[in-house]
Design an enzyme around this catalytic site. Structure first.
Site, mmCIF file in Angstrom:
data_model
loop_
_atom_site.group_PDB
_atom_site.id
_atom_site.type_symbol
_atom_site.label_atom_id
_atom_site.label_comp_id
_atom_site.label_asym_id
_atom_site.label_seq_id
_atom_site.Cartn_x
_atom_site.Cartn_y
_atom_site.Cartn_z
ATOM 1 N N GLY A 12 0.780 -1.248 0.000
ATOM 2 C CA GLY A 12 0.000 0.000 0.000
ATOM 3 C C GLY A 12 0.802 1.283 0.000
ATOM 4 O O GLY A 12 0.302 2.327 0.413
ATOM 5 N N SER A 13 2.039 1.226 -0.500
ATOM 6 C CA SER A 13 2.822 2.475 -0.503
ATOM 7 C C SER A 13 2.262 3.475 -1.514
ATOM 8 O O SER A 13 2.353 4.685 -1.306
ATOM 9 C CB SER A 13 4.310 2.200 -0.754
ATOM 10 O OG SER A 13 4.531 1.804 -2.073
ATOM 11 N N ASN A 14 1.674 2.995 -2.590
ATOM 12 C CA ASN A 14 1.050 3.930 -3.543
ATOM 13 C C ASN A 14 -0.213 4.542 -2.956
ATOM 14 O O ASN A 14 -0.485 5.726 -3.156
ATOM 15 C CB ASN A 14 0.757 3.236 -4.877
ATOM 16 C CG ASN A 14 1.994 3.205 -5.763
ATOM 17 O OD1 ASN A 14 2.399 4.222 -6.320
ATOM 18 N ND2 ASN A 14 2.620 2.034 -5.857
ATOM 19 N N ASN A 108 -4.451 2.230 -13.336
ATOM 20 C CA ASN A 108 -3.490 1.296 -12.750
ATOM 21 C C ASN A 108 -2.096 1.920 -12.789
ATOM 22 O O ASN A 108 -1.805 2.732 -13.657
ATOM 23 C CB ASN A 108 -3.486 0.002 -13.570
ATOM 24 C CG ASN A 108 -2.545 -1.049 -13.017
ATOM 25 O OD1 ASN A 108 -2.455 -1.242 -11.804
ATOM 26 N ND2 ASN A 108 -1.813 -1.719 -13.892
ATOM 27 N N HIS A 110 1.912 0.708 -13.073
ATOM 28 C CA HIS A 110 2.710 -0.466 -13.421
ATOM 29 C C HIS A 110 4.193 -0.084 -13.406
ATOM 30 O O HIS A 110 4.562 0.935 -13.986
ATOM 31 C CB HIS A 110 2.303 -0.973 -14.813
ATOM 32 C CG HIS A 110 3.023 -2.216 -15.208
ATOM 33 N ND1 HIS A 110 2.717 -3.458 -14.673
ATOM 34 C CD2 HIS A 110 4.058 -2.430 -16.055
ATOM 35 C CE1 HIS A 110 3.528 -4.365 -15.181
ATOM 36 N NE2 HIS A 110 4.349 -3.775 -16.027
ATOM 37 N N ASP A 146 -2.528 -4.453 -18.574
ATOM 38 C CA ASP A 146 -1.445 -3.473 -18.751
ATOM 39 C C ASP A 146 -1.376 -2.895 -20.167
ATOM 40 O O ASP A 146 -0.286 -2.591 -20.669
ATOM 41 C CB ASP A 146 -0.076 -4.098 -18.376
ATOM 42 C CG ASP A 146 -0.015 -4.510 -16.915
ATOM 43 O OD1 ASP A 146 -0.680 -3.865 -16.091
ATOM 44 O OD2 ASP A 146 0.698 -5.477 -16.597
#
Ligand code: GRF
Length: 201
Positions: A12-14, A108, A110, A146
């Site tokens: 969960g760092s983002n 998203n 990536h 992606d």
């Protein structure tokens, strides 16, 4: 004010970077309405709770199939009036129905410069391939993994001494910059999808 729904499976760092960007007023007109995880012990859920954000663990084992799981998740997001769904290290493949339901409002992050190295372990693949530059990409999600229209990218040079771990960390630093930036642009209605391109207006 727009409502964000974040799907996360792990560290969960983002998610943290997004919550911090909101706290710091870098993103002014958005709030995280709910964080949903398919993993009970995801650190992302703890991080959200610390920010007094509503969390939900949805156990995949309790659903007959992916479609039913995703239908329930979509319902929860809609109950919270979510305008934009963020995949922040969400490790489950989404059903095409879910992706269609949130088309143009599903993002998203990536850790590679797409279309290079889609899928799992892109940092390892970049090292193995011997590229001199890799990086990260924020994109809108389409049915193909992606492969959706690219919103922002940030390059990261590969160093001779890099290991997978060191590259993961250097790319992550840049992820924490471009994901909040993409959310800010969306919240300011500055992203326009034109075919495969995303124009920043
Ligand atoms: C990040 O590298 C992201 O690009 C990828 O999964 C990882 C999630 O990390 N999709 P975190 O959970 O946000 O720390």
């Amino acid at each position: 004010m727009i409502n964000l729904g974040v799907l996360a499976s792990g560290r969960g760092s983002n998610l943290q970077a997004i919550m911090d960007a909101i706290d710091d007023q870098y993103i002014k007109n958005a709030r995280v309405a709910i964080v949903i995880s398919d993993k009970k012990d995801a650190i992302a859920l703890e991080r959200a709770k610390k920010h007094n954000i509503q969390t939900l663990f949805m156990d995949p084992k309790k659903f007959a199939d992916r479609l039913m799981y995703d239908q329930e998740m979509a319902k929860k997001l809609e109950v919270h009036k979510v305008d934009l769904v963020l995949l922040a290290g969400y490790m489950r493949i989404l059903s095409p129905e879910f992706v269609r339901r949130f088309r143009g409002r599903l993002m998203n992050i990536h850790p590679a410069l797409l279309p290079s190295f889609p899928g799992l372990h892109p940092q390892r693949k970049a090292l193995e391939w011997g590229v001199k530059v890799t990086g990260c990409t924020v994109h809108f999600v389409t049915e193909d993994v992606d492969a959706g229209p690219i919103i922002l990218q940030y390059p990261v040079p590969v160093k001779k001494c890099d290991t997978e771990e060191s590259l993961v960390l250097r790319i992550l630093e840049k992820e924490h910059k471009i994901f909040p930036k993409a959310v800010k642009l969306f919240a300011e209605s500055r992203l326009k999808i034109v075919g495969r391109r995303v124009e920043i207006v």
